[in-house]
Design a protein around this motif. Structure first.
Motif, PDB file in Angstrom:
ATOM      1  N   LYS A 111     -84.105 -73.050 -30.798  1.00 60.36           N
ATOM      2  CA  LYS A 111     -84.427 -74.428 -30.482  1.00 60.36           C
ATOM      3  C   LYS A 111     -83.225 -75.084 -29.821  1.00 60.36           C
ATOM      4  N   LYS A 112     -83.531 -76.033 -28.950  1.00 54.19           N
ATOM      5  CA  LYS A 112     -82.476 -76.775 -28.279  1.00 54.19           C
ATOM      6  C   LYS A 112     -82.577 -78.217 -28.708  1.00 54.19           C
ATOM      7  N   LYS A 113     -81.474 -78.861 -28.913  1.00 55.03           N
ATOM      8  CA  LYS A 113     -81.512 -80.245 -29.335  1.00 55.03           C
ATOM      9  C   LYS A 113     -80.850 -81.120 -28.296  1.00 55.03           C
ATOM     10  N   ASN A 159     -78.166 -74.935 -29.334  1.00 49.41           N
ATOM     11  CA  ASN A 159     -77.823 -75.284 -30.710  1.00 49.41           C
ATOM     12  C   ASN A 159     -77.189 -74.071 -31.372  1.00 49.41           C
ATOM     13  N   GLN A 195     -73.389 -74.461 -38.674  1.00 45.65           N
ATOM     14  CA  GLN A 195     -73.514 -75.858 -38.317  1.00 45.65           C
ATOM     15  C   GLN A 195     -72.239 -76.360 -37.652  1.00 45.65           C
TER      16      GLN A 195
END
Length: 331
Positions: free
Chosen positions: A2-4, A67, A73
């Motif tokens: 996923k890309k944010k 991401n 994180q």
């Protein structure tokens, strides 16, 4: 993966109402360093030609375009709408300018950090979207000592470019997003990631004029100005006096115009002191306007301290926006 999308907002302001260090002319060593950086950027093409890299049509999403893999994180993130970041080309750290994202990479809570997992995840994704590796190795201690004093973004998020770091540097020529530079490094405890989307600098500084002040007062009933004062004092600097002259000119053009001059600060320091300082500065502006021939009965000075912020005082950029003088039209 996923890309944010990370939305950046940053304003560049000319001066501040209670700025701790008012802008002054740069010293000659600083000017020389700036010229050196500009020269270095201008000669990048001699060693590295972005045109030699094939343009990728891959959909890479929104900035910062990737991401982190599951279990990792970002920490201590630095985001700039426009800044400089140094990337290694043939072992030499070269500056590129644009929209910047830097972060430390750590394990999520309950997870263990894996250097191999981080590096393999990033590399395979970059290759999948058409990125090209342009450097993979370490710089020398001599190179670090040469360039590191020029890097304004060291000392926090995503620090990279030390002589004992193995740096992986990739470039993507995106059809939709332009030139994108990605570098990362890692050890067994964590990693660092830098992403820069190359952009052209746009000058946003404009001269404050009496016409602009008059237009704002007529259309909005308010004009927001950033006037230079001596640090922690109500004495106007030379630049501040020039702004006040434009206020006076606007008042001379419209003989019926009456204004309240409202001083504002950020929330740094003692609230009582800030309110007093903002009042003193508003009165100083009024005094200079009166000296230029405007009747005192057309002017009011008010100091609000930090009680009416335009933005939350959570960043230095937002604090700078709150340090201001407002001209409010009196009906």
């Amino acid at each position: 993966m996923k890309k944010k999308s990370l939305i950046l907002a940053i304003s560049v302001l000319l001066a501040s109402c209670n700025h701790e260090a008012e802008q002054k002319e740069e010293s000659s060593p600083r000017l020389a360093e700036s010229k050196e950086m500009v020269t270095e950027m201008a000669t990048i093409s001699e060693d590295f030609k972005i045109e030699d890299i094939e343009v990728s049509s891959a959909d890479i999403g929104d900035f910062p375009f990737l991401n982190l893999p599951t279990g990792l994180q970002a920490a201590n993130v630095l985001e700039k709408n426009f800044d400089v970041c140094f990337f290694p080309l043939d072992g030499r750290m070269v500056p590129f300018e644009g929209r910047l994202y830097k972060a430390n990479v750590v394990a999520s809570q309950g997870e263990d950090y894996s250097k191999r997992y981080f590096e393999k995840s990033i590399e395979e994704y970059l290759l999948a979207i058409g990125a090209v590796k342009v450097f993979d190795g370490e710089i020398t201690k001599e190179e670090y000592e040469r360039y590191h004093r020029k890097d304004p973004n060291k000392g926090g998020a995503g620090d990279m470019g030390y002589w004992d770091q193995h740096i992986h540097f990739y470039v993507v020529r995106s059809k939709d997003n332009g030139n994108i530079y990605i570098q990362y490094t890692s050890n067994n405890a964590g990693g660092q990631l830098n992403i820069l989307q190359e952009t052209v600098f746009e000058q946003t500084i404009t001269k404050i004029t009496s016409d602009k002040i008059a237009d704002d007062l007529a259309e909005k009933g308010k004009a927001i100005l950033y006037i230079n004062f001596d640090t922690e004092k109500s004495n106007l600097t030379a630049e501040g006096k020039e702004v006040v002259k434009e206020i006076t000119a606007a008042l001379h053009k419209d003989k019926s115009l009456k204004i309240s001059i409202d001083g504002h600060t950020d929330n740094t320091g003692d609230a009582t002191h800030n309110k007093r300082l903002s009042q003193d500065r508003a009165e100083a502006v009024v005094d200079h306007i009166i000296l230029d021939g405007i009747s005192q009965d057309r002017l009011i000075a008010k100091g609000f301290g930090s009680s009416n912020p335009l933005f939350s005082n959570d960043t230095e950029q937002n604090k700078a926006k709150n340090r201001r003088v407002e001209l409010v039209k009196i009906n």
